[in-house]
Write a protein that holds these residues in place. Structure first.
Motif, PDB file in Angstrom:
ATOM      1  N   GLY A 191       0.773  -1.230   0.000  1.00 53.98           N
ATOM      2  CA  GLY A 191       0.000   0.000   0.000  1.00 53.98           C
ATOM      3  C   GLY A 191       0.805   1.281   0.000  1.00 53.98           C
ATOM      4  O   GLY A 191       0.245   2.356  -0.131  1.00 53.98           O
ATOM      5  N   GLY A 212       0.387   4.368  -3.544  1.00 54.72           N
ATOM      6  CA  GLY A 212      -0.700   3.394  -3.395  1.00 54.72           C
ATOM      7  C   GLY A 212      -0.251   1.953  -3.470  1.00 54.72           C
ATOM      8  O   GLY A 212      -1.060   1.056  -3.269  1.00 54.72           O
ATOM      9  N   ALA A 234      -2.799  -0.399  -5.719  1.00 50.26           N
ATOM     10  CA  ALA A 234      -3.194   0.655  -6.656  1.00 50.26           C
ATOM     11  C   ALA A 234      -2.737   0.318  -8.067  1.00 50.26           C
ATOM     12  O   ALA A 234      -3.439   0.591  -9.048  1.00 50.26           O
ATOM     13  CB  ALA A 234      -2.626   1.998  -6.206  1.00 50.26           C
TER      14      ALA A 234
END
Length: 99
Positions: A67, A91, A95
């Motif tokens: 993350g 992210g 992400a």
């Protein structure tokens, strides 16, 4: 150097670029799924791997984790040890997968 967005990294890879990507997640996380061509160096082992990264000291290195937290620590560590062009994948891998 500023950090990098998942979209920017995907676009660069789509254009044929092969930046150095270091995955600082645990080995088992990397084995489950990873960015093709990335190098697995779990955060806890990074201090022991500095010699292996010596030739990258002046090159762009993109670090990522799940993350973004562990890779932010990895970026700070590498910068403290003289690496000049380290970017965190904003992210993280989550992400990137969704981008």
């Amino acid at each position: 150097m500023t950090d990098i967005t998942p979209d920017e990294l995907k676009q660069r890879r789509a254009n044929g670029e092969t930046p150095t990507i270091i995955d600082v997640r645990e080995t088992w996380e990397n084995e489950e799924a990873h960015i093709d061509g990335s190098r697995s160096i779990p955060l806890g082992t990074l201090p022991d791997k500095l010699d292996e990264l010596e030739d990258l000291r002046d090159q762009e290195i993109i670090v990522h984790c799940k993350g973004g937290g562990r890779s932010a620590s990895a970026k700070a560590f590498l910068v403290q040890h003289g690496f000049k062009n380290v970017r965190n994948l904003l992210g993280g891998f989550q992400a990137y997968q969704q981008a």
